[in-house]
Motif scaffolding. Sequence first.
Motif: not given
Length: 539
Positions: A76-79, A107-108, A133, A144, A146-147, A149-150
Motif C-alpha cells: 500500500e501507499g506506493n511502497r 500502518y492503519h 515508503r 513517494n 504517500d510515504g 504523508s504516513f
Amino acid sequence: MLQSAAAPKIISRKDDEEQERRHSGKMGAELALLALALAHGLLLPCTSAVDRGQFPDNFLFGTSTSAYQIEGAYLEGNRGISNWDVFVHKRGAIVDGSNGDTADDHYHRYMEDIELMHSLGVNSYRFSIAWTRILPRGRFGHVNPDGVSFYNALIDALLEKGIQPFVTISHFDIPHELEKIYGGWLSPEVQEDFGYFAEVCFKVFGDRVKFWITLNEPNLITKFSYMDGWYPPSRCSQPFGNCAFGNSSVEPYIAGHNMILSHANAVSIYRKKFQGKQGGHIGITVCSRWYEPFQNTTTDILAVERALAFGGSWFLDPIILGDYPSEMRRILGPNLPEFTSKQKKKLQATKLDFIGLNHYTTLYLKDCIFSPCEVDPIDGDARVLSSATRHDGVLIGEPTGSPHFYSVPYGMEQVVMYYKQRYNNTPTYITENGYAQASNSSMTAKDFTNDTQRVDYIGGYLTFLASAIRKGADVRGYFVWSLLDNFEWTSGYTLRFGLYHVDLKTLKRTPKLSAKWYRKFLKGSVLRTRLGDETSQLQ
Ligand SMILES: O=C(/C=C/c1ccc(O)cc1)O[C@@H]1O[C@H](CO)[C@@H](O)[C@H](O)[C@H]1O
C-alpha cells in the motif's frame, strides 16, 4: 528473582512527596522512609529499588519498534519492494512460514498504537522509516508523497501527545532495487544512496524529529547477512554455512565498511545542511552483548576483550576513534578494508552525537585460539565460542523464551560502563532492551498477559542502569523492545517481545502485566523489587 508488580508494595509514596523530591533535588522523604523501613526490618537485606526518580527528569523513557516488524500494508501507499519482502516469500526462510505482509497492521492502526503509548506515559518512541515508503526504488526513482504523508501523520500525532520521535533511518530493510542493481551493502554505491535517503528524511521530517539513528545493529546484520546467510541476501561460505553465493571471510567486512561510510555520509549531510537550524542529534545503534570468561583464565579473559572489539567497537571505534580495533586488524589482516586518508578525515570530522546500545543478554565466552572450538556464527572471526553455562555448569542467568537471550540484569551496568570508559562518556541511549516469550499458534492472549518474567527482567535491567548512571555514565534514555508483539525476523511470530499482546488473527492489542508495570513505573510510584540471583552474582 525479582518481585512482580502484582506483589504487595513494600513502600508507597504520595505524589506530592515525589514532586517535591524531584524538584528540590533532595532525597529527603524517600530516604527517611527507607531508613525507617530498614530499621524496622521491613525490607530484606538484599533489597533494591527501581524508581523513576532515580533517573534524571529529562530522561527519555520509551518503547521501540521497527518498520518491517510492525507496519504491514506492504503493497500500500506506493511502497517499493524491500530485501525483506523478497526474502520472506522464499520457502523455508522464516521458521513458521510467516512474513511481515500484514504484521501488526500498524500502518492503519498507528493512531491506536500512539494511544497505547500515551496511556503508558512514555515521553519518547523509537521507530524506523521504511526506506521503500520514502524512496521505492532508492536513488533510481522519485520521493513517494504517500510515504512522506504516513510518517508526517505519525510524527505529528506523537508530538501532539508529548512523545518525542526517536527515528532509525534504516532498521535492516533496504529497497530491493539497490540489491538488484549493485548488490546493496557490498557496493560503495550504497553510501550515496543512504546519504540521499537520510537527506530526504532530514529535509521532510527534521523540523520535528530531533533524534536520528543512522543504522540499527550493523554489527549483527553484517554477520547474519554475509557470514551466516540467515538474513537477506543469504550470502555465506564454509565453514559458516552453505549458500549459493558469498564469502564469509571477506564480505561481512566490506558491507561493514560501507555501512560505516554510509553513516559518515549521512552525518556529514546533517551537520552541513540541517543540524544548525534543526538542532537535533544523530548517532548509531549497535548490538551490545556482555560477556564473562568461561573459565577464569587469561585466554578466556582475552577472548572477552576480542569479542567486544569485534562487536559494537567494530563500528564505534572507526566512527569515534578513527580506525578499526587493533584486535580486528591483527586477526583479519587484508580481509579488513582500510580507510583512505580522505575517509579518515571525513570520519574524524563527522563522528556522532550519541551512542545507541541494544542490550539483551550476557553470555560466557571460551577462547578458540588456543583450544579447538566449533564455529560461533554470531561472534565469527573473534575466535571465541559463547555459552550460557560456565565451565562448572553454572547457568549465566534465567532462561527466556529465546535460546539466545538470558536474563542477566547486572550485564546492563557492565556494558554501559565499558562503553563509557572506551568512548570518553559519550551520551548514550539504551535503544532496545526487552524480554522474549516463546509462542505457537495454539496459544491465546491468556497465555501471555501474566508476564511476570518480563516485569522481573525490565525491573532488574533498569536497576542496574540506574546504578551505572549513579557511577557517572551519561545515559539519557531507555526504550523497551517492544511496544507490541511483532514479526521477529527469521523467528517469525514464534517470539513475542511486546508490552502489548497482539492477536495475530484479529490484530487486537491487549496490555500485558508488564505494560501496567511500566505505566506505574513511569508515573513514579515506588516499586520495590527484591534482588536475589542478580546480587549474588555480583558477590
Ligand atoms: O538483537 C537482536 C537479535 C539478536 C539475535 C538474533 C538471532 C540470533 O540467532 C541471535 C541473536 O535484534 C534486535 O533485537 C530485537 C529482538 O531480537 C529485534 O526484534 C530487533 O529488530 C533488533 O534490533
